[in-house]
Design an enzyme around this catalytic site. Structure first.
Site: not given
Ligand code: FAD
Ligand code: NAI
Length: 472
Positions: A58, A451
């Site tokens: 973000k 508004h």
């Molecule tokens: P995580 O955030 O993955 O945290 C797990 C933690 O556990 C990590 O710090 C890891 O290092 C630690 N860990 C793992 N194994 C061990 C172990 N054995 N011992 C000690 N520590 C360990 N979601 C949204 O809602 N809004 C968004 O805008 C959004 N944007 C995203 C953008 C990107 C690029 C990505 C990749 C994901 C995004 N997500 C977003 C998804 C969101 O980040 C995840 O759903 C969320 O972080 C999950 O939370 P969690 O606590 O389950 O796991």
């Molecule tokens: P995603 O599940 O959103 O999208 C993956 C896409 O890749 C799908 O459209 C799927 O059909 C396609 N795909 C899968 N295998 C493929 C292949 N071999 N060739 C071509 N296309 C293929 O997963 P993404 O973008 O990796 O994000 C992972 C998760 O992280 C999301 O599902 C979401 O839960 C979380 N996330 C949330 C955000 C938010 O809330 N704003 C922002 C970014 C991630």
């Protein structure tokens, strides 16, 4: 002697650190273990979300949006700019600073709530009388109850490991040091669209290869169509129904062989390739075998509707279990589990978890889509209102998109709200509250909205359910 706790949380992401805080608030002696390291090797709690997910993405979306506004839209307001430039290292440094503020904030919150924080990998040692032993570094802790919140990692394409130089996961995608001339993305999901938008706005030529024949299949079709139109107009090339073949890296970039929806062989050459095809649960390193913690075929921890695993006193929340991989879903589960451990009735309503895609226009929704309602044969009414007819959107100069309401044809209860347009991420909150209180579309239509505001489009879409919009 091993330290004993009422609750040990493994993982300090939004699922884990929030579970720890709620457990501590409820009077449990709590420990939280997290292994994430910052650049200096120190602790960086907050998980994927804080370090390489929600927060840094973000931050970059905001920086790149400012650049796009300055480059293409300031002139509409009579603002002239000479010598517009982008300093990518500075933009990345700002993003890193935002991440650090969040890491520090979480460390402060853990301390404030008297939670013992352990930096390192936590793994099960064995079940003992009344609990479990968990190893972290050279220490062994004992916990009466354990919450596993170890999150998820990017899924690689078979045969194409991430090198984070040319083949990037979400981590490398947030650290590209200069705007690539050509950027490829595999997967037009949430990450693909958000990261593709960042680098397109900064000047990269972006091509997204998506395996499915439909664009954003989980999103309401009408909304997805509108978003597709907007992204294409912005210059994002989105190829649907593709089959990705061999990927080769070399000095000249990344070469991707692929076939299009018609089955024709194609080739894409890019400077960097982001692979965003979903995520896999993190369970390696937990030593689940030592205690017999059950995983499913995807490697996710098997839990019931209340996040109980197959082991008494062991819970799991967030990305490491079933359900949407969203930070707020992980947090809600963390709170609910802590409350259940205290004998309370923690609850997560899966029907009212909002989704937001932070592109421009933003896409946000809660509840069922029109295609889901049709598939289950529901009787429903739909109402839409375009931002083109909203005064605030016109003043902002951002009139793309609409708000769409879906309501039960008989009871008028709101079944789903879908938005594509400006500030959809904020507007969706009203719909979530309404659905949580099981409101009707008429309830929203009768509420006074300020508004001029974008939220008037929400009220008008609710009015549209009964075909009585006032401004369209
Ligand atoms: P995580 O955030 O993955 O945290 C797990 C933690 O556990 C990590 O710090 C890891 O290092 C630690 N860990 C793992 N194994 C061990 C172990 N054995 N011992 C000690 N520590 C360990 N979601 C949204 O809602 N809004 C968004 O805008 C959004 N944007 C995203 C953008 C990107 C690029 C990505 C990749 C994901 C995004 N997500 C977003 C998804 C969101 O980040 C995840 O759903 C969320 O972080 C999950 O939370 P969690 O606590 O389950 O796991
Ligand atoms: P995603 O599940 O959103 O999208 C993956 C896409 O890749 C799908 O459209 C799927 O059909 C396609 N795909 C899968 N295998 C493929 C292949 N071999 N060739 C071509 N296309 C293929 O997963 P993404 O973008 O990796 O994000 C992972 C998760 O992280 C999301 O599902 C979401 O839960 C979380 N996330 C949330 C955000 C938010 O809330 N704003 C922002 C970014 C991630």
């Amino acid at each position: 002697m091993s330290q004993s706790f009422d609750v040990i949380v493994i993982g300090g992401g939004p699922g884990g650190y929030i579970a720890a805080i709620r457990a501590a608030q409820l009077g449990f002696k709590t420990a939280c273990i997290d292994e994430w390291k910052n650049a200096a090797g120190g602790p960086a709690p907050g998980g994927t979300c804080t370090n390489v997910g929600c927060i840094p993405s973000k931050a970059l979306l905001q920086s790149s949006e400012h650049y796009e506004q300055a480059a293409h839209h300031f002139a509409d307001h009579g603002i002239g700019l000479k010598d517009l430039s982008i300093d990518v290292p500075k933009m990345l440094a700002r993003k890193d600073q935002v991440v650090k503020q969040n890491n520090d904030g979480i460390l402060y919150l853990l301390k404030k709530n008297k939670i013992s924080f352990f930096h390192g990998r936590g793994s099960f040692v064995r079940a003992v009388e009344g609990g479990y032993e968990i190893a972290v570094g050279a220490e062994t802790l004992t916990g009466r109850q354990v919450v596993v919140a170890t999150g998820s990692s990017a899924r690689a394409l078979p045969g194409t490991p991430f090198d984070e130089q040319q083949i990037l996961s979400n981590d490398g995608a947030l650290r590209v040091g200069a705007v690539p001339k050509k950027l490829g993305l595999i997967g037009a999901g949430v990450i693909g669209l958000e990261m593709g938008s960042v680098w397109r706005r900064l000047g990269a030529e972006v091509t997204v290869l998506e395996g499915l024949p439909t664009f954003l299949g989980a999103v309401d079709e009408q909304i997805a169509k509108e978003a597709h139109k907007a992204f294409t107009k912005q210059g994002l090339k989105i190829e649907l129904g593709v089959k990705v073949g061999e990927i080769k890296t070399g000095k000249k970039g990344v070469n991707i062989a692929w076939t299009n929806a018609k089955g024709e062989a194609q080739e894409l050459v890019v400077d960097k390739l982001i692979i965003s095809i979903g995520r896999v649960p993190n369970t390696t390193g937990l030593n689940v075998e030592a205690v017999g913690l059950k995983l499913d075929e995807r490697g996710a921890i098997v839990v019931d509707a209340e996040c109980r695993t197959n082991l008494p006193g062991v819970w799991a929340v967030g990305d490491v279990v079933r359900g949407p991989m969203l930070a707020h879903k992980a947090e809600e589960e963390g709170v609910a589990v802590a409350e259940r451990m205290a004998g309370q009735h923690g609850h997560v309503n899966f029907n009212t978890i909002p989704w937001v895609i932070y592109t421009s226009p933003e896409i946000a929704w809660v509840g069922e889509t029109e295609q889901q309602l049709k598939a289950r044969g529901a009787q429903y009414k739909a109402g839409t209102f375009p931002f083109l007819a909203n005064g605030r959107a016109r003043a902002l100069g951002d009139t793309t998109g609409m708000v769409k309401f879906l309501a039960d044809a008989v009871t008028d209860e709101i079944l789903g709200v879908h938005i594509v347009g400006p500030m959809a991420s904020e507007l969706i909150a009203e719909a979530v509250v309404a659905m949580e209180f099981r409101a009707s579309s008429e309830d929203i239509a009768r509420i006074c909205h300020a508004h001029p505001s974008l939220s008037e489009a929400t009220k008008e879409a609710a009015l549209a359910v009964d075909k009585r919009t006032l401004n369209f």
